[in-house]
Scaffold this motif. Structure first.
Motif, PDB file in Angstrom:
ATOM      1  N   GLY A 226       0.783  -1.231   0.000  1.00  0.00           N
ATOM      2  CA  GLY A 226       0.000   0.000   0.000  1.00  0.00           C
ATOM      3  C   GLY A 226       0.811   1.275   0.000  1.00  0.00           C
ATOM      4  O   GLY A 226       0.258   2.364   0.128  1.00  0.00           O
ATOM      5  N   GLN A 227       2.141   1.178  -0.123  1.00  0.00           N
ATOM      6  CA  GLN A 227       2.983   2.375  -0.070  1.00  0.00           C
ATOM      7  C   GLN A 227       3.926   2.432  -1.270  1.00  0.00           C
ATOM      8  O   GLN A 227       5.075   2.806  -1.156  1.00  0.00           O
ATOM      9  N   LEU A 228       3.436   2.053  -2.426  1.00  0.00           N
ATOM     10  CA  LEU A 228       4.284   2.013  -3.602  1.00  0.00           C
ATOM     11  C   LEU A 228       4.668   3.398  -4.100  1.00  0.00           C
ATOM     12  O   LEU A 228       5.514   3.529  -4.964  1.00  0.00           O
ATOM     13  N   THR A 229       4.065   4.475  -3.545  1.00  0.00           N
ATOM     14  CA  THR A 229       4.510   5.821  -3.910  1.00  0.00           C
ATOM     15  C   THR A 229       5.950   6.053  -3.473  1.00  0.00           C
ATOM     16  O   THR A 229       6.589   6.981  -3.952  1.00  0.00           O
ATOM     17  N   LYS A 230       6.466   5.217  -2.576  1.00  0.00           N
ATOM     18  CA  LYS A 230       7.829   5.386  -2.074  1.00  0.00           C
ATOM     19  C   LYS A 230       8.793   4.383  -2.681  1.00  0.00           C
ATOM     20  O   LYS A 230       9.884   4.181  -2.178  1.00  0.00           O
ATOM     21  N   ARG A 231       8.410   3.734  -3.769  1.00  0.00           N
ATOM     22  CA  ARG A 231       9.248   2.655  -4.279  1.00  0.00           C
ATOM     23  C   ARG A 231      10.615   3.148  -4.738  1.00  0.00           C
ATOM     24  O   ARG A 231      11.611   2.443  -4.588  1.00  0.00           O
ATOM     25  N   GLU A 232      10.698   4.367  -5.318  1.00  0.00           N
ATOM     26  CA  GLU A 232      11.990   4.867  -5.770  1.00  0.00           C
ATOM     27  C   GLU A 232      12.939   5.094  -4.596  1.00  0.00           C
ATOM     28  O   GLU A 232      14.132   4.796  -4.670  1.00  0.00           O
ATOM     29  N   ILE A 233      12.399   5.626  -3.483  1.00  0.00           N
ATOM     30  CA  ILE A 233      13.225   5.859  -2.300  1.00  0.00           C
ATOM     31  C   ILE A 233      13.689   4.524  -1.726  1.00  0.00           C
ATOM     32  O   ILE A 233      14.841   4.380  -1.300  1.00  0.00           O
ATOM     33  N   ILE A 252      15.228  -0.052  12.131  1.00  0.00           N
ATOM     34  CA  ILE A 252      14.750   0.644  13.327  1.00  0.00           C
ATOM     35  C   ILE A 252      13.677   1.650  12.910  1.00  0.00           C
ATOM     36  O   ILE A 252      13.929   2.552  12.118  1.00  0.00           O
ATOM     37  N   GLY A 253      12.490   1.482  13.474  1.00  0.00           N
ATOM     38  CA  GLY A 253      11.341   2.235  13.009  1.00  0.00           C
ATOM     39  C   GLY A 253      10.748   1.499  11.824  1.00  0.00           C
ATOM     40  O   GLY A 253      10.608   2.041  10.723  1.00  0.00           O
ATOM     41  N   LEU A 254      10.376   0.239  12.037  1.00  0.00           N
ATOM     42  CA  LEU A 254      10.011  -0.688  10.972  1.00  0.00           C
ATOM     43  C   LEU A 254       8.859  -0.200  10.113  1.00  0.00           C
ATOM     44  O   LEU A 254       8.847  -0.384   8.899  1.00  0.00           O
ATOM     45  N   GLY A 255       7.857   0.430  10.727  1.00  0.00           N
ATOM     46  CA  GLY A 255       6.690   0.885   9.972  1.00  0.00           C
ATOM     47  C   GLY A 255       5.987  -0.281   9.301  1.00  0.00           C
ATOM     48  O   GLY A 255       5.712  -1.304   9.921  1.00  0.00           O
ATOM     49  N   ALA A 256       5.719  -0.151   7.996  1.00  0.00           N
ATOM     50  CA  ALA A 256       5.061  -1.222   7.245  1.00  0.00           C
ATOM     51  C   ALA A 256       6.013  -2.354   6.894  1.00  0.00           C
ATOM     52  O   ALA A 256       5.588  -3.379   6.380  1.00  0.00           O
ATOM     53  N   GLY A 257       7.309  -2.174   7.143  1.00  0.00           N
ATOM     54  CA  GLY A 257       8.280  -3.237   6.922  1.00  0.00           C
ATOM     55  C   GLY A 257       8.849  -3.317   5.527  1.00  0.00           C
ATOM     56  O   GLY A 257       9.559  -4.265   5.199  1.00  0.00           O
ATOM     57  N   SER A 258       8.591  -2.311   4.689  1.00  0.00           N
ATOM     58  CA  SER A 258       8.952  -2.443   3.279  1.00  0.00           C
ATOM     59  C   SER A 258      10.455  -2.580   3.055  1.00  0.00           C
ATOM     60  O   SER A 258      10.885  -3.376   2.214  1.00  0.00           O
ATOM     61  N   ARG A 281       1.527  -0.956  13.893  1.00  0.00           N
ATOM     62  CA  ARG A 281       2.479  -0.985  12.790  1.00  0.00           C
ATOM     63  C   ARG A 281       3.231  -2.311  12.743  1.00  0.00           C
ATOM     64  O   ARG A 281       3.495  -2.850  11.664  1.00  0.00           O
ATOM     65  N   ALA A 282       3.588  -2.835  13.908  1.00  0.00           N
ATOM     66  CA  ALA A 282       4.267  -4.130  13.947  1.00  0.00           C
ATOM     67  C   ALA A 282       3.383  -5.216  13.355  1.00  0.00           C
ATOM     68  O   ALA A 282       3.846  -6.091  12.612  1.00  0.00           O
ATOM     69  N   GLY A 283       2.092  -5.169  13.655  1.00  0.00           N
ATOM     70  CA  GLY A 283       1.161  -6.137  13.095  1.00  0.00           C
ATOM     71  C   GLY A 283       1.046  -6.022  11.591  1.00  0.00           C
ATOM     72  O   GLY A 283       0.997  -7.029  10.875  1.00  0.00           O
ATOM     73  N   ARG A 284       0.998  -4.793  11.093  1.00  0.00           N
ATOM     74  CA  ARG A 284       0.907  -4.600   9.646  1.00  0.00           C
ATOM     75  C   ARG A 284       2.168  -5.102   8.958  1.00  0.00           C
ATOM     76  O   ARG A 284       2.106  -5.717   7.888  1.00  0.00           O
TER      77      ARG A 284
END
Length: 397
Positions: A226-233, A252-258, A281-284
């Motif tokens: 769901g966060q492919l807007t950040k794929r280049e980064i 560190i600061g896993l967020g969505a884990g991408s 966020r850990a669950g996601r």
């Protein structure tokens, strides 16, 4: 009466591959090594297949099999045989044996592996096949290999594995995938049956089976996090982290884990630990890891730097959140192995200032990343820039 034990020089241990054909498929040398062995170790099925040759003591693998290793070592210098399926050094016990017996103290006589047999039965060039084992491993691990045009051969855990795998593929909208279940290859009970995932009707499967898969994917299969807007980064971040075989990442600061997930997808030997303070966020991140084929992602729920204590030392560190706390950087830098890479991304001005300070103090590279995408502007198109990201990357001396 047991014949005198024979060894070749210092090679007291023989690792012998045995297939469904049993003794008939063994060379005369392999048969003589089994006859003259003081100790023969293997699975119950292997010992039964070679039963007519065994004159020494039999030892069936315990659980875990490592419990038998001291007994094998106890016989060092005397004739010992370890029986294994097919090629012992292709997802077999050879790796574990070589961990405590030097290579110049054993010989290995392999048979064709299940992968070789399955590739021959399917008419697939083995060099073009992706070999996977599901034996004692998470089923979701196969997802990373499901690419259009791929040909996958998977070693099953048991008779239920093919149906469970078909159900997994169906949940990922791959109903058009073609599967073949190859059972007891090389023996009198050999059988090959075909089905599609959407109409998997194969029943009464033998426990010893290998699965051949030709994926059929929907176009949106990889739209999971769901966060492919950040794929280049993410692409630049992975390049900066420079994953190398067998290395461990701290995210560190896993967020969505991408970032951690894409690190793991680079190679099966890579490991990653994600640290995330927020439970949601850990669950996601855990759901994304399972959906994208990286179930081995280890997630530690807790706030850094306290949550970093006691973790295995990393080869690379990504800090996606927490750079405003000096303690997070200090703990990560202290734990990072010499030669390791640390990468930190910043979006806010305050965090950017912090990264600039570290850059002035410690060197490395400080870069500004910005992406713009074409979008509608009235009846025409124009560029809409995303927020810039400042990235600091540095290597530990």
């Amino acid at each position: 009466m047991v014949e005198p034990a024979i060894c070749t020089g210092q090679r007291w241990l023989s690792i012998i591959g045995i297939g469904e054909a049993g003794v008939e498929g063994l060379s005369s040398v392999a048969c003589q090594l089994i006859r003259s062995a003081e100790l023969v170790v293997g699975g119950a099925r292997h010992l039964e297949l070679a039963s007519e040759l065994i004159r020494g003591r039999r030892l069936a693998w315990p659980s875990p099999i490592s419990d038998a290793f001291p007994e094998i070592e106890h016989h060092r210098g005397r004739a010992v045989v370890v029986l294994a399926s097919g090629d012992p050094f292709h997802f077999g016990v050879g790796k574990q044996i070589a961990g405590f017996v030097p290579a110049d103290e054993f010989i290995c006589l392999p048979q064709p592996s299940a992968f070789s047999l399955a590739a021959a039965r399917m008419g697939w060039p083995l060099q073009d096949v992706v070999p996977v084992t599901l034996h004692g491993r998470a089923l979701n691990g196969i997802i990373r290999h499901l690419q259009p045009g791929a040909r996958i051969l998977a070693l099953s855990w048991d008779s239920a594995t093919p149906r469970r795998l078909a159900e997994l593929l169906a949940t990922h909208r791959m109903g058009q995938s073609r599967m073949a279940v190859l059972e007891a290859m090389g023996g009198a009970r050999e059988r090959i049956r075909h089905a599609t995932v959407s109409n998997f009707d194969i029943e009464d499967i033998q426990p010893l089976n290998t699965i051949a898969i030709e994926p059929g994917l929907d176009d949106d299969f990889f739209e999971h996090d769901g966060q492919l807007t950040k794929r280049e980064i993410r692409a630049v971040t992975l390049s900066s982290l420079a994953p190398l075989q067998g290395q461990l990442l701290w995210d560190i600061g896993l967020g969505a884990g991408s970032v951690a997930i894409e690190w793991l997808l680079q190679h099966a030997s890579l490991r990653a630990i994600g640290i995330e303070a927020r439970g949601d966020r850990a669950g996601r991140a855990a759901r994304n890891a399972a959906a994208l084929g990286a179930p081995e992602l280890e997630i530690v729920q807790g706030a850094a730097p306290e949550a970093l204590a006691g973790l295995a030392r990393p080869d690379a560190v990504f800090i996606g959140g927490g750079m405003m706390d000096h303690g997070v950087f200090d703990a990560a830098w202290s734990a990072l192995k010499p030669g390791g890479r640390l990468v930190a991304n910043a979006v806010s001005l305050e965090t950017e200032v912090r990264l600039a300070g570290y850059f002035q103090q410690m060197g490395g590279d400080l870069v500004r990343l910005q992406v713009a995408r074409a979008d509608r502007v009235g009846a025409m198109s124009g560029w809409r820039p995303a927020m810039p990201v400042t990235q600091w990357r540095v290597r530990k001396p």
